[in-house]
Design an enzyme around this catalytic site. Structure first.
Site, PDB file in Angstrom:
ATOM      1  N   LYS A 199      43.975  -7.317  25.704  1.00 57.35           N
ATOM      2  CA  LYS A 199      42.973  -8.337  25.347  1.00 57.35           C
ATOM      3  C   LYS A 199      43.609  -9.708  25.559  1.00 57.35           C
ATOM      4  O   LYS A 199      44.817  -9.859  25.410  1.00 57.35           O
ATOM      5  CB  LYS A 199      42.553  -8.178  23.875  1.00 57.35           C
ATOM      6  N   LYS A 251      39.664  -9.386  26.916  1.00 56.86           N
ATOM      7  CA  LYS A 251      39.144  -8.356  27.828  1.00 56.86           C
ATOM      8  C   LYS A 251      39.468  -8.699  29.268  1.00 56.86           C
ATOM      9  O   LYS A 251      39.886  -7.871  30.064  1.00 56.86           O
ATOM     10  CB  LYS A 251      37.618  -8.227  27.639  1.00 56.86           C
ATOM     11  N   LYS A 286      45.533   0.494  28.301  1.00 58.35           N
ATOM     12  CA  LYS A 286      44.481   0.557  29.327  1.00 58.35           C
ATOM     13  C   LYS A 286      43.953  -0.835  29.631  1.00 58.35           C
ATOM     14  O   LYS A 286      44.082  -1.765  28.829  1.00 58.35           O
ATOM     15  CB  LYS A 286      43.349   1.488  28.890  1.00 58.35           C
ATOM     16  N   GLU A 319      37.081  -2.455  29.934  1.00 57.17           N
ATOM     17  CA  GLU A 319      36.060  -1.858  30.802  1.00 57.17           C
ATOM     18  C   GLU A 319      35.519  -2.848  31.835  1.00 57.17           C
ATOM     19  O   GLU A 319      34.971  -2.440  32.861  1.00 57.17           O
ATOM     20  CB  GLU A 319      34.901  -1.274  29.974  1.00 57.17           C
ATOM     21  N   HIS A 349      35.727   5.926  30.449  1.00 59.32           N
ATOM     22  CA  HIS A 349      35.132   4.920  29.551  1.00 59.32           C
ATOM     23  C   HIS A 349      33.619   5.001  29.703  1.00 59.32           C
ATOM     24  O   HIS A 349      33.127   5.184  30.812  1.00 59.32           O
ATOM     25  CB  HIS A 349      35.645   3.517  29.900  1.00 59.32           C
ATOM     26  N   ARG A 350      32.894   4.828  28.606  1.00 62.07           N
ATOM     27  CA  ARG A 350      31.434   5.095  28.663  1.00 62.07           C
ATOM     28  C   ARG A 350      30.587   3.828  28.529  1.00 62.07           C
ATOM     29  O   ARG A 350      29.454   3.879  28.055  1.00 62.07           O
ATOM     30  CB  ARG A 350      31.079   6.085  27.561  1.00 62.07           C
ATOM     31  N   HIS A 366      35.841   8.655  25.869  1.00 57.94           N
ATOM     32  CA  HIS A 366      35.445   7.913  24.664  1.00 57.94           C
ATOM     33  C   HIS A 366      34.253   8.620  24.037  1.00 57.94           C
ATOM     34  O   HIS A 366      33.244   8.830  24.724  1.00 57.94           O
ATOM     35  CB  HIS A 366      35.027   6.492  25.040  1.00 57.94           C
ATOM     36  N   SER A 403      37.848   4.842  19.772  1.00 63.64           N
ATOM     37  CA  SER A 403      38.157   3.445  20.069  1.00 63.64           C
ATOM     38  C   SER A 403      36.968   2.579  19.647  1.00 63.64           C
ATOM     39  O   SER A 403      35.848   3.057  19.582  1.00 63.64           O
ATOM     40  CB  SER A 403      38.396   3.306  21.578  1.00 63.64           C
ATOM     41  N   GLY A 404      37.288   1.307  19.337  1.00 61.31           N
ATOM     42  CA  GLY A 404      36.187   0.381  19.014  1.00 61.31           C
ATOM     43  C   GLY A 404      36.253  -0.065  17.572  1.00 61.31           C
ATOM     44  O   GLY A 404      35.800   0.632  16.679  1.00 61.31           O
ATOM     45  N   GLY A 405      36.892  -1.219  17.348  1.00 60.34           N
ATOM     46  CA  GLY A 405      36.918  -1.769  15.986  1.00 60.34           C
ATOM     47  C   GLY A 405      37.922  -1.091  15.087  1.00 60.34           C
ATOM     48  O   GLY A 405      37.864  -1.200  13.861  1.00 60.34           O
ATOM     49  N   PHE A 423      43.428   0.806  19.933  1.00 61.64           N
ATOM     50  CA  PHE A 423      43.292  -0.387  19.095  1.00 61.64           C
ATOM     51  C   PHE A 423      43.438  -1.639  19.961  1.00 61.64           C
ATOM     52  O   PHE A 423      44.536  -1.918  20.439  1.00 61.64           O
ATOM     53  CB  PHE A 423      44.390  -0.407  18.024  1.00 61.64           C
ATOM     54  N   GLY A 424      42.321  -2.355  20.120  1.00 64.38           N
ATOM     55  CA  GLY A 424      42.404  -3.611  20.888  1.00 64.38           C
ATOM     56  C   GLY A 424      42.727  -4.739  19.917  1.00 64.38           C
ATOM     57  O   GLY A 424      43.880  -5.059  19.655  1.00 64.38           O
TER      58      GLY A 424
HETATM   59  C1  CAP Z   1      37.665  -1.627  22.025  1.00 65.76           C
HETATM   60  C2  CAP Z   1      37.046  -1.746  23.405  1.00 65.76           C
HETATM   61  C3  CAP Z   1      36.411  -0.469  23.897  1.00 65.76           C
HETATM   62  C4  CAP Z   1      35.413   0.130  22.960  1.00 65.76           C
HETATM   63  C5  CAP Z   1      34.397   0.967  23.709  1.00 65.76           C
HETATM   64  C6  CAP Z   1      36.020  -2.870  23.453  1.00 65.76           C
HETATM   65  O1  CAP Z   1      38.239  -2.851  21.684  1.00 65.76           O
HETATM   66  O2  CAP Z   1      38.034  -2.078  24.355  1.00 65.76           O
HETATM   67  O3  CAP Z   1      35.802  -0.783  25.142  1.00 65.76           O
HETATM   68  O4  CAP Z   1      36.120   0.965  22.138  1.00 65.76           O
HETATM   69  O5  CAP Z   1      33.577   1.580  22.763  1.00 65.76           O
HETATM   70  O6  CAP Z   1      35.994  -3.509  24.491  1.00 65.76           O
HETATM   71  O7  CAP Z   1      35.269  -3.001  22.479  1.00 65.76           O
HETATM   72  P1  CAP Z   1      38.543  -3.147  20.141  1.00 65.76           P
HETATM   73  P2  CAP Z   1      33.466   3.188  22.734  1.00 65.76           P
HETATM   74  O8  CAP Z   1      39.592  -2.145  19.692  1.00 65.76           O
HETATM   75  O9  CAP Z   1      39.071  -4.553  20.104  1.00 65.76           O
HETATM   76  O10 CAP Z   1      37.257  -2.980  19.407  1.00 65.76           O
HETATM   77  O11 CAP Z   1      34.881   3.664  22.609  1.00 65.76           O
HETATM   78  O12 CAP Z   1      32.595   3.444  21.531  1.00 65.76           O
HETATM   79  O13 CAP Z   1      32.833   3.589  24.012  1.00 65.76           O
HETATM   80 MG    MG Z   2      36.720  -2.359  25.953  1.00 70.96          MG
END
Ligand code: CAP
Ligand code: MG
Length: 425
Positions: free
Chosen positions: A150, A152, A176, A179, A266-267, A299, A351-353, A374-375
């Site tokens: 990050k 992104k 990684k 997306e 990634h979805r 994911h 992943s995500g939050g 963990f982003g």
């Molecule tokens: C998470 C993330 C992932 C999400 C995708 C983002 O970052 O890189 O793309 O996890 O969601 O861009 O939000 P954070 P999912 O850790 O900073 O939230 O895995 O539900 O498809």
């Molecule tokens: Mg992402």
């Protein structure tokens, strides 16, 4: 005349079964709406046609046979020859195509599919799967832990590589691309690969641990194949793809290329299809399709712990469907428990939050056969990325040893600072 409805029908083992949730248009019964769905997803149309012949009808007509008036869920059995084995685009154009737009339904959600042996065996499935990934990464008896670089997008190639390096040195297994990072004016793909793999190799030497970089190769298909080869030449073992934006055909071309690389799926965009509980296509359907096509890790959500919305307990049901029902016996099966006829399981990605304070709850709900990413929950640590990575590894260790985070944090400063900031879930 409800020519596609037969409540006495016993589906054949060779048939493909769909579970739809149907809200009929005003004035139509559930049976009438289901009749339209079965017709439009197979051989029929809105009216009888002179060109239909009894042979076609006999061999290709599906049957709506199970109705749940309370939930609106209907099971439809489809003869296998309605589909081209090995061809995901065609299969979905049939059972997940026009039907969503018909006026005969107010709302329609494709909840689940049970594929027959003839269809499952027409796909290769994952090349590595859970076992292959654990062997490659040398990570046993704990979740793999990783981060997403990050911001992104916005960093240049060297800055990107440095963030990845700090995460690996801090103890994360995988890093990684985000997306929406591909090859930008400020961050060229080939240059990013060179810079990042150089530091990946240094991080492996310093830590003595296997370190994985998952570059996002999302692009036009020929360019994706070129980028995969660039990664492989630099010693990369993984490629990351945005499965929905590159499309099912693009995915099948990449798998057919037999690259010998691990697919991280990634979805992005999935929630346009999966989020509404009454209309669209469930993540369960997408996950089963991804196992057929051959994704190695996918994911699937965070069991309602992270920042993304989920439909009920679907995340854990998907976990069971893509991994191993026996291992997840405590999780209620999806209505259509798929027989995979030997296709390798997919490793679930949560992943995500997420942040370190959530790890014990995540492991409790999803088990250790996951990649936890963990982003913000890494780079947002008060002492930066490396400390964030250390906090994640510490929280993971505490979780698998069954020690409370608060107790473990007493002599692990990075974890203490993380839970002071974000708390324990
Ligand atoms: C998470 C993330 C992932 C999400 C995708 C983002 O970052 O890189 O793309 O996890 O969601 O861009 O939000 P954070 P999912 O850790 O900073 O939230 O895995 O539900 O498809
Ligand atoms: Mg992402």
């Amino acid at each position: 005349m409800l020519s596609y409805v037969n409540k006495k029908y016993k589906p054949k083992k060779t048939e493909l079964i769909c579970l739809y949730k149907i809200i009929p248009a005003k004035g139509l019964t559930l049976e009438q709406a289901a009749d339209h769905v079965a017709k439009e997803s197979s051989i029929g149309t809105w009216t009888t046609i002179s060109t239909m012949n009894p042979k076609v009808a006999k061999s290709l007509k599906p049957t709506a046979y199970k109705f749940d008036k309370k939930t609106g869920e209907v099971k439809i059995a489809y003869p296998p020859h309605l589909f081209e084995a090995g061809n995901i685009p065609e299969i979905l154009s049939s059972i997940a195509g026009n039907v969503f737009g018909m006026k005969a339904v107010q709302k329609l959600r494709l909840q689940d599919i049970d594929f027959p042996e003839s269809i499952v065996k027409s796909f290769k499935g994952p090349k590595f799967g859970i076992e292959g990934i654990r062997k490659l990464t040398k990570v046993k008896n704990r979740p793999l832990v990783g981060t997403i670089v990050k911001p992104k997008v916005g960093l240049n190639e060297k800055q990107h590589a440095k963030v990845a390096y700090d995460a690996w040195i801090g103890g994360l297994d995988v890093v990684k691309d985000d997306e929406n990072l591909s090859s930008m004016t400020f961050n060229n793909f080939d240059k990013r690969m060179k810079e990042t793999f150089k530091l990946r190799d240094q991080a492996e030497k310093i830590t003595g641990e296997k370190k994985i970089y998952m570059p996002n190769i999302t692009a036009e298909t020929d360019e994706m194949l070129r980028r995969a080869k660039v990664v492989k030449k630099l010693g990369g073992e993984y490629i990351m793809v945005d499965i929905l934006t590159i499309g099912f055909a693009g995915l099948q071309t990449l798998v057919k290329a037999n690259l010998g690389m691990v697919f991280h799926a990634h979805r992005a965009m999935h929630a346009a299809l999966t989020r509404m509980p009454d209309h669209g296509i469930s993540m369960m359907v997408i996950a089963k399709v991804m196992r057929l096509i051959g994704m190695d890790q996918l994911h699937i959500g965070t069991a309602n712990i992270g920042k993304m919305a989920e439909v009920g307990e679907e995340c854990c049901q998907i976990l069971r469907a893509i991994e191993d029902p026996k291992a997840k016996a405590n999780i209620k099966a999806s209505v259509l428990d798929q027989n995979w006829y030997g296709l390798k399981p997919i490793l679930a990605v949560a992943s995500g939050g997420l942040q370190p304070g959530m790890i014990p709850k995540l492991v409790k709900k999803m088990g250790i056969d996951i990649v936890a990413q963990f982003g913000g929950g890494c780079h947002g640590h008060p002492d930066g990325t490396e400390a964030g990575a250390r906090a994640i590894r510490q929280a993971t260790q505490a979780a698998i040893e069954g020690i409370s985070l608060k107790k473990y944090a007493k002599n692990h400063e990075e974890l203490r600072k993380a839970i002071d900031l974000w708390g324990v879930a």
